[in-house]
Every structure is written in structure tokens, then in C-alpha cells.
Write a protein that holds these residues in place. Structure first.
Motif, PDB file in Angstrom:
ATOM      1  N   THR A   1      -1.301 -10.623   8.742  1.00 50.10           N
ATOM      2  CA  THR A   1      -1.463 -10.748   7.183  1.00 50.10           C
ATOM      3  C   THR A   1      -2.043  -9.443   7.026  1.00 50.10           C
ATOM      4  OG1 THR A   1      -3.764 -11.795   7.663  1.00 50.10           O
ATOM      5  CG2 THR A   1      -2.007 -13.105   7.363  1.00 50.10           C
ATOM      6  N   THR A   2      -2.945  -8.636   7.806  1.00 45.09           N
ATOM      7  CA  THR A   2      -3.307  -7.384   7.558  1.00 45.09           C
ATOM      8  C   THR A   2      -2.784  -6.130   8.067  1.00 45.09           C
ATOM      9  OG1 THR A   2      -5.126  -7.748   9.327  1.00 45.09           O
ATOM     10  CG2 THR A   2      -5.719  -8.385   6.957  1.00 45.09           C
ATOM     11  N   SER A   3      -2.184  -6.492   9.074  1.00 42.93           N
ATOM     12  CA  SER A   3      -1.323  -5.323  10.020  1.00 42.93           C
ATOM     13  C   SER A   3      -0.170  -4.818   9.338  1.00 42.93           C
ATOM     14  CB  SER A   3      -1.143  -5.863  11.398  1.00 42.93           C
ATOM     15  OG  SER A   3      -2.442  -6.167  12.118  1.00 42.93           O
ATOM     16  N   PRO A   4       0.206  -3.583   9.025  1.00 42.19           N
ATOM     17  CA  PRO A   4       1.688  -3.256   8.573  1.00 42.19           C
ATOM     18  C   PRO A   4       2.374  -3.320   9.857  1.00 42.19           C
ATOM     19  CG  PRO A   4       0.050  -1.369   9.127  1.00 42.19           C
ATOM     20  CD  PRO A   4      -0.788  -2.586   9.109  1.00 42.19           C
ATOM     21  N   ASP A   5       3.712  -3.656   9.453  1.00 41.37           N
ATOM     22  CA  ASP A   5       4.698  -3.649  10.391  1.00 41.37           C
ATOM     23  C   ASP A   5       5.190  -2.216  10.809  1.00 41.37           C
ATOM     24  OD1 ASP A   5       6.703  -2.782   8.573  1.00 41.37           O
ATOM     25  OD2 ASP A   5       7.045  -4.778   7.934  1.00 41.37           O
ATOM     26  N   MET A   6       5.887  -2.170  11.885  1.00 40.90           N
ATOM     27  CA  MET A   6       6.450  -1.022  12.662  1.00 40.90           C
ATOM     28  C   MET A   6       7.138  -0.028  11.650  1.00 40.90           C
ATOM     29  SD  MET A   6       4.672  -0.589  15.228  1.00 40.90           S
ATOM     30  CE  MET A   6       5.480   0.802  15.861  1.00 40.90           C
ATOM     31  N   CYS A   7       7.871  -0.744  10.818  1.00 40.39           N
ATOM     32  CA  CYS A   7       8.769   0.152   9.866  1.00 40.39           C
ATOM     33  C   CYS A   7       7.737   0.751   8.770  1.00 40.39           C
ATOM     34  CB  CYS A   7       9.864  -0.902   9.094  1.00 40.39           C
ATOM     35  SG  CYS A   7      11.120  -1.547  10.176  1.00 40.39           S
ATOM     36  N   THR A   8       6.776   0.175   8.178  1.00 40.50           N
ATOM     37  CA  THR A   8       5.827   0.828   7.255  1.00 40.50           C
ATOM     38  C   THR A   8       5.240   1.615   7.899  1.00 40.50           C
ATOM     39  OG1 THR A   8       5.755  -1.587   6.319  1.00 40.50           O
ATOM     40  CG2 THR A   8       3.969   0.173   6.104  1.00 40.50           C
ATOM     41  N   LEU A   9       4.694   1.722   9.119  1.00 39.09           N
ATOM     42  CA  LEU A   9       3.976   2.612   9.942  1.00 39.09           C
ATOM     43  C   LEU A   9       4.923   3.917  10.024  1.00 39.09           C
ATOM     44  CD1 LEU A   9       1.980   0.821  12.455  1.00 39.09           C
ATOM     45  CD2 LEU A   9       1.018   1.932  10.559  1.00 39.09           C
ATOM     46  N   ALA A  10       6.089   3.714  10.444  1.00 41.10           N
ATOM     47  CA  ALA A  10       6.952   4.592  10.771  1.00 41.10           C
ATOM     48  C   ALA A  10       7.393   5.473   9.391  1.00 41.10           C
ATOM     49  CB  ALA A  10       8.478   4.021  11.262  1.00 41.10           C
ATOM     50  N   ARG A  11       7.559   4.864   8.526  1.00 36.37           N
ATOM     51  CA  ARG A  11       7.842   5.413   6.870  1.00 36.37           C
ATOM     52  C   ARG A  11       6.546   6.193   6.717  1.00 36.37           C
ATOM     53  NH1 ARG A  11      10.105   0.602   5.808  1.00 36.37           N
ATOM     54  NH2 ARG A  11       8.249   0.195   4.574  1.00 36.37           N
ATOM     55  N   PHE A  12       5.343   5.598   6.757  1.00 31.15           N
ATOM     56  CA  PHE A  12       4.249   6.366   6.370  1.00 31.15           C
ATOM     57  C   PHE A  12       3.943   7.777   7.195  1.00 31.15           C
ATOM     58  CE2 PHE A  12      -0.278   6.810   7.143  1.00 31.15           C
ATOM     59  CZ  PHE A  12      -0.819   7.355   5.833  1.00 31.15           C
ATOM     60  N   SER A  13       4.421   7.587   8.520  1.00 33.49           N
ATOM     61  CA  SER A  13       3.997   8.725   9.323  1.00 33.49           C
ATOM     62  C   SER A  13       5.246   9.779   9.138  1.00 33.49           C
ATOM     63  CB  SER A  13       4.222   8.403  10.924  1.00 33.49           C
ATOM     64  OG  SER A  13       5.221   7.938  11.018  1.00 33.49           O
TER      65      SER A  13
ATOM     66  N   GLY B   1      -5.434   8.122   0.091  1.00 34.10           N
ATOM     67  CA  GLY B   1      -4.539   7.461  -1.150  1.00 34.10           C
ATOM     68  C   GLY B   1      -3.861   6.360  -0.576  1.00 34.10           C
ATOM     69  N   ARG B   2      -3.381   6.188   0.541  1.00 32.99           N
ATOM     70  CA  ARG B   2      -2.489   5.140   0.865  1.00 32.99           C
ATOM     71  C   ARG B   2      -3.296   3.880   1.120  1.00 32.99           C
ATOM     72  NH1 ARG B   2       3.031   3.663   1.325  1.00 32.99           N
ATOM     73  NH2 ARG B   2       3.264   2.393   3.039  1.00 32.99           N
ATOM     74  N   THR B   3      -4.477   4.168   1.828  1.00 25.91           N
ATOM     75  CA  THR B   3      -5.068   2.738   2.250  1.00 25.91           C
ATOM     76  C   THR B   3      -5.915   2.292   1.006  1.00 25.91           C
ATOM     77  OG1 THR B   3      -6.943   4.328   3.106  1.00 25.91           O
ATOM     78  CG2 THR B   3      -5.294   3.498   4.504  1.00 25.91           C
ATOM     79  N   ALA B   4      -6.356   3.133   0.244  1.00 18.88           N
ATOM     80  CA  ALA B   4      -7.146   2.669  -1.040  1.00 18.88           C
ATOM     81  C   ALA B   4      -6.291   1.698  -1.748  1.00 18.88           C
ATOM     82  CB  ALA B   4      -7.585   3.665  -1.964  1.00 18.88           C
ATOM     83  N   VAL B   5      -6.978   0.343  -2.089  1.00 22.69           N
ATOM     84  CA  VAL B   5      -6.323  -0.838  -2.797  1.00 22.69           C
ATOM     85  C   VAL B   5      -7.120  -1.122  -4.140  1.00 22.69           C
ATOM     86  CG1 VAL B   5      -5.483  -3.226  -2.779  1.00 22.69           C
ATOM     87  CG2 VAL B   5      -5.174  -1.472  -0.540  1.00 22.69           C
TER      88      VAL B   5
END
Length: 68
Positions: free
Chosen positions: A5-17, A64-68
Motif C-alpha cells: 500500500t505504501t511501496s512503489p512497484d518496480m516499474c514506478t521505481l524504474a521510471r523514476f530512476s 519534489g517527487r515524494t512530497a504529497v
């Protein structure tokens, strides 16, 4: 079991990196055309203006990415 519920999936992490890597690659190429300004950090290791600029850009993107 991992809480997803709080962990980003691997695809999200790959796009972010990938995006910051593209930005920092371009920054490094721009700085490579100038003479290096090398300083010593408190631990006596070397750091360049390029290193500091890339770290600042990465931190700014992360905040900027983690601020909600």
C-alpha cells in the motif's frame, strides 16, 4: 509479506530512476566542457562542482517527487 500500500512497484521505481539519469547525464556533459573545479570535502575526498550540481538536482527531484 510486503506491504504494497505504501511501496512503489518496480516499474514506478524504474521510471523514476531513468528520468534523473537523463538529466544528470546532460549536466555532466555540459560540465565536461569546462575546467574542473575540484575541492576537498571534510573527509578529504575530492568533489567537483559537477558532483555538487548533480547531487542537488537529484535531491530536488526526489523531494519534489515524494512530497504529497
Amino acid at each position: 509479506m510486503q506491504d504494497t500500500t505504501t511501496s512503489p512497484d518496480m516499474c514506478t521505481l524504474a521510471r523514476f530512476s531513468e528520468s534523473p539519469a537523463d538529466v544528470t547525464d546532460a549536466m555532466a556533459m555540459n560540465y565536461s566542457r569546462e575546467p574542473l573545479d575540484v575541492e576537498r570535502k571534510a573527509d578529504l575526498s575530492l568533489v567537483t562542482q559537477t558532483d555538487r550540481a548533480i547531487e542537488a538536482a537529484t535531491r530536488e527531484r526526489w523531494i519534489g517527487r515524494t512530497a504529497v
